[in-house]
Design an enzyme around this catalytic site. Structure first.
Site, PDB file in Angstrom:
ATOM      1  N   GLU A 329     -53.378  -2.237   6.869  1.00 55.37           N
ATOM      2  CA  GLU A 329     -52.404  -3.067   7.455  1.00 55.37           C
ATOM      3  C   GLU A 329     -51.740  -4.102   6.616  1.00 55.37           C
ATOM      4  O   GLU A 329     -50.977  -4.847   7.054  1.00 55.37           O
ATOM      5  CB  GLU A 329     -52.903  -3.684   8.763  1.00 55.37           C
ATOM      6  CG  GLU A 329     -53.279  -2.435   9.974  1.00 55.37           C
ATOM      7  CD  GLU A 329     -54.498  -1.835   9.710  1.00 55.37           C
ATOM      8  OE1 GLU A 329     -55.124  -1.989   8.435  1.00 55.37           O
ATOM      9  OE2 GLU A 329     -54.996  -1.368  10.797  1.00 55.37           O
ATOM     10  N   TRP A 443     -75.995 -12.208  16.991  1.00 53.48           N
ATOM     11  CA  TRP A 443     -75.722 -11.301  15.860  1.00 53.48           C
ATOM     12  C   TRP A 443     -76.240 -11.366  14.566  1.00 53.48           C
ATOM     13  O   TRP A 443     -76.273 -12.362  14.145  1.00 53.48           O
ATOM     14  CB  TRP A 443     -73.917 -11.663  15.747  1.00 53.48           C
ATOM     15  CG  TRP A 443     -73.179 -11.476  17.163  1.00 53.48           C
ATOM     16  CD1 TRP A 443     -72.575 -12.348  17.770  1.00 53.48           C
ATOM     17  CD2 TRP A 443     -72.775 -10.129  17.658  1.00 53.48           C
ATOM     18  NE1 TRP A 443     -71.795 -11.646  18.744  1.00 53.48           N
ATOM     19  CE2 TRP A 443     -72.013 -10.424  18.720  1.00 53.48           C
ATOM     20  CE3 TRP A 443     -73.288  -8.804  17.519  1.00 53.48           C
ATOM     21  CZ2 TRP A 443     -71.527  -9.466  19.724  1.00 53.48           C
ATOM     22  CZ3 TRP A 443     -72.768  -7.743  18.278  1.00 53.48           C
ATOM     23  CH2 TRP A 443     -71.942  -8.333  19.235  1.00 53.48           C
TER      24      TRP A 443
HETATM   25  P1  ADP Z   1     -60.154   1.571   7.156  1.00 49.21           P
HETATM   26  O1  ADP Z   1     -59.950   0.468   8.208  1.00 49.21           O
HETATM   27  O2  ADP Z   1     -59.325   2.729   7.826  1.00 49.21           O
HETATM   28  O3  ADP Z   1     -61.497   1.739   6.475  1.00 49.21           O
HETATM   29  P2  ADP Z   1     -58.995   0.365   5.131  1.00 49.21           P
HETATM   30  O4  ADP Z   1     -59.155   0.890   3.717  1.00 49.21           O
HETATM   31  O5  ADP Z   1     -57.659  -0.264   5.504  1.00 49.21           O
HETATM   32  O6  ADP Z   1     -59.105   1.441   5.935  1.00 49.21           O
HETATM   33  O7  ADP Z   1     -60.296  -0.938   5.413  1.00 49.21           O
HETATM   34  C1  ADP Z   1     -60.022  -1.954   5.558  1.00 49.21           C
HETATM   35  C2  ADP Z   1     -61.324  -2.580   5.830  1.00 49.21           C
HETATM   36  O8  ADP Z   1     -62.348  -2.396   4.863  1.00 49.21           O
HETATM   37  C3  ADP Z   1     -61.348  -4.213   6.114  1.00 49.21           C
HETATM   38  O9  ADP Z   1     -60.848  -4.394   7.459  1.00 49.21           O
HETATM   39  C4  ADP Z   1     -62.825  -4.360   5.810  1.00 49.21           C
HETATM   40  O10 ADP Z   1     -63.633  -4.295   6.888  1.00 49.21           O
HETATM   41  C5  ADP Z   1     -63.064  -3.575   4.759  1.00 49.21           C
HETATM   42  N1  ADP Z   1     -62.862  -4.285   3.302  1.00 49.21           N
HETATM   43  C6  ADP Z   1     -62.183  -4.155   2.447  1.00 49.21           C
HETATM   44  N2  ADP Z   1     -62.287  -4.834   1.374  1.00 49.21           N
HETATM   45  C7  ADP Z   1     -63.690  -5.584   1.634  1.00 49.21           C
HETATM   46  C8  ADP Z   1     -64.281  -6.157   0.905  1.00 49.21           C
HETATM   47  N3  ADP Z   1     -64.002  -6.628  -0.407  1.00 49.21           N
HETATM   48  N4  ADP Z   1     -65.522  -6.576   1.153  1.00 49.21           N
HETATM   49  C9  ADP Z   1     -66.079  -6.072   2.455  1.00 49.21           C
HETATM   50  N5  ADP Z   1     -65.211  -5.434   3.179  1.00 49.21           N
HETATM   51  C10 ADP Z   1     -63.912  -4.813   2.797  1.00 49.21           C
END
Ligand code: ADP
Length: 537
Positions: A329, A443
């Site tokens: 997004e 949590w």
């Molecule tokens: P999906 O949500 O379908 O797995 P995305 O690739 O859009 O696909 O994933 C987004 C999510 O990935 C974020 O909301 C977050 O939770 C996680 N994310 C992305 N980059 C990081 C990061 N550097 N560290 C931790 N979590 C991450």
């Protein structure tokens, strides 16, 4: 007072035309399945792309049509990245690892008219043909895998399709708010959701990630994107690379350990990008085999880059991990963790803890963290809140209007990520809302626990999920893949966690479990949904 500036649209053909004008001799390299190396120049790429635009138009593609790709990272995929939006059609990059139901769902939902598919991947489409509706043509890219051609209806080889077009420039005016591409979320709950990027959002995102304070993609770099071109447009790197003219190296299927290291070495790659699991494998390989690498930066995102990996790459190999956060997004780059100038003076312990955070928003993006009432949480590095984000390349809705609760009435996108912000505005993800573990009403962060466990030199990978517990609500279970040749020492891991978690938050000794692999999602993240299901069973 009205501005006196030109009304110059921010559209993708301008990036393509710049490549021809400014850096036509720079190279685009692809390593195909049979290990052969293809060398194109941006000038060749330009000619092939305008020919492809013509072929698409002649085949009946109209503005607004969705045209899909089912491909690995290679030069033809790059041609599609530019030709499709340049004739005002919409580039739909399909994740090649989706389950059949999701695959056919997104093809049908996007109303894909044509699908461009790698020969080596075509069997996944072939198997599901009966569930796919409305696709008029399949164009097969010969990626030099030694297998027979697939049996797809109305199919043609890519090079033959290209010949049907003319090598003539024919650009039409495009409104910058028109759709350029569509990506689907990986749909960990429910069906995948379509996010439609505009020319403007893609253009601005590309400009932003080129900045020094973002990914610093510039002409003098040699860039190898490991992150797939179907994973949020390879994080926008192909667009930014064409914009700036860096030498691009596409690895095709050569993505792990030795195969990747050899390509990094032979093409003198300086900057690469991918999810942490890929770099973990490379790290283990580099420890055993010596290469002469020019690599200085590895952009790591998609899931948390473990601090131990950041420290290990830097201290042992002089390679800097640039930790970035984003989502489908958010196009996807939202935040990046560069150290501020003064932080370079800090001692290692503090410096690495900052490098392991997800960082600050890249120019163009704003972030906040709010509590359940929607009130901003204090920037104290410890009060958690849900991350909200806004900016010109952040989604304002999903394609068919689903999940409106993800968007606030005053224009922010709710990420579902739980974060803390500190006094310098650095963001750190403590969990996804759905991955938090509730123990005795409080949590605990699975990410914090994983980071600590992965800091153990005998641990290759670790994932923490909650299991139902009659006394504690939920109790953490730690799944560990030990480094080759090592065995799990649960007591040692427990001791390591003791200093950082209250005793009621700690896993029981027999909840620290050794496994041979941790299941991964279609884009290589730990698949906690499967782990939770295994625990239930
Ligand atoms: P999906 O949500 O379908 O797995 P995305 O690739 O859009 O696909 O994933 C987004 C999510 O990935 C974020 O909301 C977050 O939770 C996680 N994310 C992305 N980059 C990081 C990061 N550097 N560290 C931790 N979590 C991450």
């Amino acid at each position: 007072m009205r501005s006196t500036m030109m009304d110059y649209p921010l559209v993708l053909p301008s990036i393509l035309k710049r490549a021809k004008e400014v850096h036509p001799h720079k190279e685009i390299i692809t390593k195909w399945h049979d290990n052969s190396i293809q060398r194109l120049t941006y000038g060749d790429f330009y000619k092939r792309t305008i020919r492809l635009m013509s072929a698409l138009r002649k085949a009946g593609v109209k503005p607004g049509d969705a045209i899909a790709t089912f491909c690995l990272n290679h030069s033809v995929h790059l041609e599609l990245y530019f030709a499709i939006p340049s004739i005002r059609a919409v580039l739909h990059t399909i994740n090649i690892r989706l389950f059949p139901e999701q695959l056919t769902y997104i093809i049908n939902e996007a109303k894909d008219k044509f699908i461009f598919v790698d020969k080596s991947l075509a069997s996944s489409i072939e198997k599901n043909l009966s569930q796919i509706h409305g696709v008029q043509k399949y164009i097969i890219i010969d990626d030099k895998e030694n297998i027979p051609l697939p049996n797809l209806p109305n199919s043609i080889l890519y090079e033959d399709f290209l010949k049907t077009g003319d090598e003539v420039e024919n650009f039409e005016p495009i409104d910058e708010f028109e759709a350029a591409g569509i990506c689907y979320t990986s749909g960990t709950t429910g069906n995948p959701k379509g996010v439609v990027y505009s020319h403007r959002s893609t253009y601005l995102h590309s400009m932003s990630i080129c900045m020094g304070d973002a990914l610093n993609i510039r002409e003098s770099e040699t860039v190898l994107p490991v992150v797939p071109m179907f994973h949020v447009n390879s994080w926008g790197i192909p667009f930014a690379a064409v914009m700036t003219g860096c030498k691009l190296v596409f690895p095709g299927k050569h993505l792990l350990g030795a195969a990747l290291a050899e390509l990094l070495e032979s093409e003198g790659v300086t900057l690469t990008a991918g999810v942490p699991t890929v770099w973990n494998v490379l790290y283990q390989h580099l420890k055993k085999t010596k290469y002469n690498l020019k690599l200085h930066t590895m952009v790591v995102g998609g899931s948390a880059a473990p601090r131990g990996l950041i420290e290990g790459f830097e201290k042992e190999f002089g390679i800097s991990i640039l930790h970035a956060w984003g989502m489908t997004e958010t196009s996807p780059v939202g935040t990046v963790s560069h150290l501020r100038g003064f932080m370079n003076e800090w001692e290692d312990e503090k410096r690495y803890s900052y490098r392991a955070k997800q960082g600050v928003p890249v120019p163009g993006v704003e972030i906040r963290a709010v509590d359940d009432q929607g009130k901003d949480v204090p920037k104290d590095g410890k009060t958690p809140g849900e991350l909200l984000v806004r900016g010109p390349w952040i989604a304002a809705s999903y394609k068919s209007g689903e999940s409106p609760e993800s968007f606030t009435s005053d224009g922010w996108f709710r990420t579902g990520d739980v974060v803390v912000l500190d006094e310098f505005g650095y963001m750190q993800i403590t969990d996804r809302k759905k991955d938090l573990i509730k123990t005795r009403g409080e949590w605990i962060s699975s990410v914090d626990m994983e980071n600590l466990v992965m800091a153990d030199p005998d641990v290759l990978e670790a994932a923490v999920v909650g299991r139902k517990d009659p006394v504690r609500d939920e109790a953490p279970v730690v799944f560990i893949v030990p480094i080759e040749g090592k065995t799990l020492d649960a007591k040692k891991i427990h001791d390591r966690l003791k200093d950082h978690f209250a005793h009621w938050q700690l896993p029981k000794l027999d909840d620290i479990r050794s496994v041979s692999t941790i299941p991964k999602t279609s884009v290589g993240k730990f698949d906690k949904k499967i782990l939770r299901k295994q625990l239930e069973e």
